[in-house]
Design a protein around this motif. Structure first.
Motif, PDB file in Angstrom:
ATOM      1  N   GLU A  96       0.822  -1.214   0.000  1.00 20.12           N
ATOM      2  CA  GLU A  96       0.000   0.000   0.000  1.00 20.12           C
ATOM      3  C   GLU A  96       0.857   1.265   0.000  1.00 20.12           C
ATOM      4  N   LEU A  97       2.087   1.166   0.480  1.00 22.93           N
ATOM      5  CA  LEU A  97       2.971   2.333   0.527  1.00 22.93           C
ATOM      6  C   LEU A  97       3.597   2.640  -0.825  1.00 22.93           C
ATOM      7  N   VAL A  98       3.557   1.693  -1.761  1.00 24.02           N
ATOM      8  CA  VAL A  98       4.300   1.847  -3.019  1.00 24.02           C
ATOM      9  C   VAL A  98       3.390   1.729  -4.237  1.00 24.02           C
ATOM     10  N   THR A  99       2.107   2.037  -4.072  1.00 25.75           N
ATOM     11  CA  THR A  99       1.187   1.946  -5.207  1.00 25.75           C
ATOM     12  C   THR A  99       1.563   2.916  -6.325  1.00 25.75           C
ATOM     13  N   ASP A 100       2.255   3.998  -5.986  1.00 24.66           N
ATOM     14  CA  ASP A 100       2.640   4.975  -7.014  1.00 24.66           C
ATOM     15  C   ASP A 100       3.489   4.352  -8.112  1.00 24.66           C
ATOM     16  N   LEU A 102       4.673 -15.899  -7.829  1.00 25.35           N
ATOM     17  CA  LEU A 102       5.097 -17.167  -7.239  1.00 25.35           C
ATOM     18  C   LEU A 102       4.488 -17.370  -5.859  1.00 25.35           C
ATOM     19  N   THR A 103       3.932 -16.303  -5.276  1.00 21.65           N
ATOM     20  CA  THR A 103       3.407 -16.336  -3.907  1.00 21.65           C
ATOM     21  C   THR A 103       1.896 -16.094  -3.927  1.00 21.65           C
ATOM     22  N   PRO A 104       1.109 -17.147  -4.099  1.00 20.42           N
ATOM     23  CA  PRO A 104      -0.342 -16.952  -4.210  1.00 20.42           C
ATOM     24  C   PRO A 104      -0.975 -16.453  -2.922  1.00 20.42           C
ATOM     25  N   GLU A 105      -0.261 -16.550  -1.807  1.00 18.14           N
ATOM     26  CA  GLU A 105      -0.789 -16.026  -0.550  1.00 18.14           C
ATOM     27  C   GLU A 105      -1.116 -14.533  -0.642  1.00 18.14           C
ATOM     28  N   LEU A 106      -0.467 -13.830  -1.580  1.00 19.66           N
ATOM     29  CA  LEU A 106      -0.707 -12.398  -1.738  1.00 19.66           C
ATOM     30  C   LEU A 106      -1.977 -12.099  -2.536  1.00 19.66           C
ATOM     31  N   PHE A 107      -2.521 -13.123  -3.199  1.00 20.31           N
ATOM     32  CA  PHE A 107      -3.681 -12.888  -4.056  1.00 20.31           C
ATOM     33  C   PHE A 107      -4.943 -12.543  -3.268  1.00 20.31           C
ATOM     34  N   LEU A 108      -5.046 -12.994  -2.037  1.00 22.77           N
ATOM     35  CA  LEU A 108      -6.234 -12.694  -1.247  1.00 22.77           C
ATOM     36  C   LEU A 108      -6.389 -11.190  -1.100  1.00 22.77           C
ATOM     37  N   ALA A 109      -5.298 -10.517  -0.729  1.00 19.94           N
ATOM     38  CA  ALA A 109      -5.339  -9.058  -0.620  1.00 19.94           C
ATOM     39  C   ALA A 109      -5.525  -8.433  -1.994  1.00 19.94           C
ATOM     40  N   GLY A 110      -4.905  -9.013  -3.028  1.00 21.29           N
ATOM     41  CA  GLY A 110      -5.043  -8.486  -4.374  1.00 21.29           C
ATOM     42  C   GLY A 110      -6.482  -8.542  -4.866  1.00 21.29           C
ATOM     43  N   ALA A 114       3.333  -9.985  -9.541  1.00 20.09           N
ATOM     44  CA  ALA A 114       2.307  -8.963  -9.341  1.00 20.09           C
ATOM     45  C   ALA A 114       2.030  -8.644  -7.887  1.00 20.09           C
ATOM     46  N   GLY A 115       2.334  -9.558  -6.970  1.00 23.39           N
ATOM     47  CA  GLY A 115       2.032  -9.306  -5.570  1.00 23.39           C
ATOM     48  C   GLY A 115       0.553  -9.085  -5.365  1.00 23.39           C
ATOM     49  N   THR A 116       0.195  -7.934  -4.817  1.00 25.19           N
ATOM     50  CA  THR A 116      -1.212  -7.609  -4.557  1.00 25.19           C
ATOM     51  C   THR A 116      -1.832  -6.753  -5.659  1.00 25.19           C
ATOM     52  N   GLY A 117      -1.118  -6.617  -6.792  1.00 31.00           N
ATOM     53  CA  GLY A 117      -1.726  -5.999  -7.967  1.00 31.00           C
ATOM     54  C   GLY A 117      -1.473  -4.517  -8.161  1.00 31.00           C
ATOM     55  N   ASN A 118      -0.326  -4.023  -7.720  1.00 33.44           N
ATOM     56  CA  ASN A 118      -0.063  -2.587  -7.847  1.00 33.44           C
ATOM     57  C   ASN A 118       0.001  -2.094  -9.284  1.00 33.44           C
ATOM     58  N   ALA A 119       0.376  -2.958 -10.214  1.00 29.00           N
ATOM     59  CA  ALA A 119       0.303  -2.596 -11.633  1.00 29.00           C
ATOM     60  C   ALA A 119      -0.961  -3.148 -12.278  1.00 29.00           C
ATOM     61  N   ALA A 120      -1.380  -4.327 -11.846  1.00 29.16           N
ATOM     62  CA  ALA A 120      -2.547  -4.968 -12.458  1.00 29.16           C
ATOM     63  C   ALA A 120      -3.811  -4.134 -12.291  1.00 29.16           C
ATOM     64  N   ILE A 121      -4.012  -3.570 -11.109  1.00 26.57           N
ATOM     65  CA  ILE A 121      -5.259  -2.849 -10.844  1.00 26.57           C
ATOM     66  C   ILE A 121      -5.373  -1.567 -11.676  1.00 26.57           C
ATOM     67  N   SER A 144      -9.149  -8.599  -3.037  1.00 21.46           N
ATOM     68  CA  SER A 144      -9.932  -7.641  -2.268  1.00 21.46           C
ATOM     69  C   SER A 144      -9.733  -6.227  -2.800  1.00 21.46           C
ATOM     70  N   ARG A 145      -8.497  -5.871  -3.121  1.00 20.03           N
ATOM     71  CA  ARG A 145      -8.221  -4.548  -3.671  1.00 20.03           C
ATOM     72  C   ARG A 145      -8.882  -4.367  -5.037  1.00 20.03           C
ATOM     73  N   ALA A 146      -8.837  -5.428  -5.865  1.00 23.98           N
ATOM     74  CA  ALA A 146      -9.462  -5.352  -7.184  1.00 23.98           C
ATOM     75  C   ALA A 146     -10.977  -5.186  -7.060  1.00 23.98           C
ATOM     76  N   LEU A 147     -11.563  -5.877  -6.096  1.00 28.64           N
ATOM     77  CA  LEU A 147     -13.005  -5.751  -5.865  1.00 28.64           C
ATOM     78  C   LEU A 147     -13.354  -4.321  -5.456  1.00 28.64           C
ATOM     79  N   ASP A 148     -12.551  -3.766  -4.560  1.00 27.72           N
ATOM     80  CA  ASP A 148     -12.785  -2.383  -4.129  1.00 27.72           C
ATOM     81  C   ASP A 148     -12.645  -1.400  -5.295  1.00 27.72           C
ATOM     82  N   ALA A 149     -11.742  -1.724  -6.238  1.00 26.14           N
ATOM     83  CA  ALA A 149     -11.522  -0.849  -7.389  1.00 26.14           C
ATOM     84  C   ALA A 149     -12.546  -1.079  -8.495  1.00 26.14           C
TER      85      ALA A 149
END
Length: 273
Positions: free
Chosen positions: A28-32, A75-83, A54-61, A85-90
């Motif tokens: 969240e600190l580096v979305t820019d 490689l880390t699907p554990e980050l997709f849960l937050a991703g 992609a992590g939590t989708g800072n470029a994808a969203i 959620s962020r995509a849904l909010d967007a």
């Protein structure tokens, strides 16, 4: 040739590192950075976009907000849960796939844009991931990457951490390489591409330098791992003190608060037809 088992063990260690702590809070600190590379790439509505590491989708969203069809891989699907959620909010839809950036599960020339926001620099073998990024990008397409500059606050952060940790494998390139123009130029030197670069920056802020380091030590996977590894033999406090000293040196805030700018390199790689 490096044994496959050794490479896979390293990648599993990387997956566990990024799944530890609370990386979504750091993201969240580096979305820019993600916003910047999507803007610089010129992502168009209806285009096909791949966000690598992609992590939590800072470029994808932001790419999906621009009207593209987006696939996000990590490689880390554990980050997709937050991703997700962020995509849904967007209000956007993204396809999330667990995949290795060194072996992307897509046909050649599939995507119009291939993006990565603070991701590909952590892939061990830079030459291989550079080749994969190009392979899946269509002729006339664009690869847009944002990575911490080697001499930035975060780059210096890594430099301080290095002596406290085990030496990297001989085949693993240092992450800071992607933050050097000459390294990126070398990676793509043998391919038909057009390169351009831009240095940008974002600020980290906290109540104090120590507060920021303690936040990172509880959230940022590499530092979480370092803290866990070093606490048992008394080396965590010296590392923490060095990182606080760096943060204090780079602090531009008043009244005991913390603000430090960290530069990142935006690399645009145009794949020629």
């Amino acid at each position: 040739m490096t044994a496959t088992a050794e490479i896979q063990a390293l990648k599993e260690a990387h997956r566990k590192t990024w799944a530890s702590g609370d990386y979504p809070r750091v993201a969240e600190l580096v979305t820019d950075v993600g916003e910047r590379i999507v803007d610089r790439a010129g992502v168009k509505p209806g285009s096909e976009v791949l966000d690598v590491a992609a992590g939590t989708g800072n470029a994808a969203i932001p790419a999906a907000r621009a009207g593209a069809h987006v696939v996000a891989v990590d490689l880390t699907p554990e980050l997709f849960l937050a991703g997700r959620s962020r995509a849904l909010d967007a209000g956007v839809e993204i396809e999330w796939i667990t995949a290795d950036a060194e072996d992307l599960p897509f046909e050649d020339e599939r995507f119009d844009y291939v993006l990565s926001s603070l991701g590909v620099q952590f892939v061990p073998r830079h030459e291989i991931v550079a080749r994969e990024l190009l392979r899946v990008c269509r002729p006339g397409g664009t690869i847009a990457l944002g990575n911490w500059a080697a001499d930035s606050y975060i780059g210096r952060f890594w430099t301080i951490m290095g002596p406290y940790l085990p030496a990297p494998s001989s085949y693993a390139s240092p992450p800071a390489g992607w933050g050097r123009v000459e390294h990126v130029e070398q990676l793509f030197a043998d391919y038909p591409v057009q390169l351009s670069f831009e240095r940008c920056a974002l600020d980290f802020e906290a109540e104090s330098p120590a507060a920021f380091i303690d936040f990172m030590a509880g959230s940022y996977g590499p530092l979480v791992g370092a803290r866990n590894k070093l606490s048992g033999d008394g080396r965590w406090e010296p590392l923490r003190n060095e990182l606080i000293a760096l943060s204090d040196k780079m602090n531009t805030a008043d009244n005991g608060h913390f603000r430090a700018s960290s530069e990142y390199l935006v690399a645009l790689v145009g794949k020629l037809t």
